[in-house]
Motif scaffolding. Structure first.
Motif, PDB file in Angstrom:
ATOM      1  N   CYS A 158      12.694  -5.204  25.037  1.00 14.25           N
ATOM      2  CA  CYS A 158      11.454  -5.220  24.253  1.00 14.25           C
ATOM      3  C   CYS A 158      10.698  -3.900  24.369  1.00 14.25           C
ATOM      4  N   TYR A 169       5.828  -6.023  16.581  1.00 11.71           N
ATOM      5  CA  TYR A 169       6.097  -7.266  17.299  1.00 11.71           C
ATOM      6  C   TYR A 169       7.079  -8.135  16.510  1.00 11.71           C
ATOM      7  N   VAL A 172      10.630  -6.736  16.563  1.00  9.88           N
ATOM      8  CA  VAL A 172      11.261  -6.959  17.861  1.00  9.88           C
ATOM      9  C   VAL A 172      11.724  -8.407  17.977  1.00  9.88           C
ATOM     10  N   THR A 176      15.661  -9.481  18.452  1.00  9.90           N
ATOM     11  CA  THR A 176      16.056 -10.066  19.736  1.00  9.90           C
ATOM     12  C   THR A 176      16.249 -11.569  19.693  1.00  9.90           C
ATOM     13  N   VAL A 183       7.862 -12.120  23.071  1.00 10.67           N
ATOM     14  CA  VAL A 183       7.887 -10.661  22.933  1.00 10.67           C
ATOM     15  C   VAL A 183       6.676 -10.039  23.607  1.00 10.67           C
TER      16      VAL A 183
END
Length: 200
Positions: A158, A169, A172, A176, A183
């Protein structure tokens, strides 16, 4: 982008997501720059982010990305590389530190700062020419790199995506598979752990 010079059109049946080790093996066997260019292109954004973080100049960072590709042409024929991503990150970092030594310059940068209301606004490490000499600069940058590798995978991933790749955000979370709450938690805890490690 200069890497297009080395790209070849791929048939739709070609492997779309080969592992780095497969690209490296193919390149070492054939010397085909198209193969190496395809592998490098997948990591080029991260390489640029690392170079810009150290050099603090857009044109110098772009030049570094090109020069690093040329360096890989020979390095990957001479060295056995097990983990391409971390290895490339280290090569880029070392290249930039060498450039800083040559020019006697210092990056003036906040490497990681809080940008959200839920994150501490204190920078992890603030570097400026009037605060650090060259040896201190290299030592602190090396310490940060080493500490980053000690973090749990989720926090390290992260932090890398958010600060080095400049992802939001939401981006990410999408990359992921974590939800937004996770996050933000990984970022907050990762920054805290990174600070603790660097202050030891």
């Amino acid at each position: 982008m200069f890497l297009k010079l080395f790209r070849k059109p791929r048939a739709s049946s070609d492997h779309s997501r080969r592992e780095p080790a497969d690209y490296i093996a193919a390149y070492r066997a054939t010397g085909d720059l198209a193969v190496l260019g395809e592998l490098y292109e997948q990591h080029m954004d991260l390489v640029y982010a690392v170079c810009f973080n150290y050099l603090r100049d857009e044109d110098e960072a772009k030049d570094a990305v090109m020069n690093l590709f040329e360096q890989l042409v020979t390095d990957l024929r001479r060295h056995e590389v097990q983990q391409f991503g971390p290895w490339l990150h280290s090569v880029a970092r070392n290249y930039c530190l060498m450039q800083l030594r040559k020019t006697q310059a210092h990056p003036k940068a906040t490497l990681v700062t809080g940008t959200g209301a839920d994150l501490d606004d204190e920078p992890i490490m603030q570097l400026s020419a009037d605060e650090l000499d060259k040896s201190e600069l290299e030592e602190d940058l090396t310490t940060m790199e080493a500490c980053l590798q000690t973090l749990p995978h989720e926090q390290r991933t992260c932090l890398t995506l958010f600060y080095l790749d400049h992802k939001t955000y939401t981006e990410v979370a999408e990359l992921t598979g974590y939800d937004l709450k996770q996050v933000k938690s990984y970022l907050q805890n990762g920054r805290r752990n990174l600070k603790i490690c660097m202050r030891k």
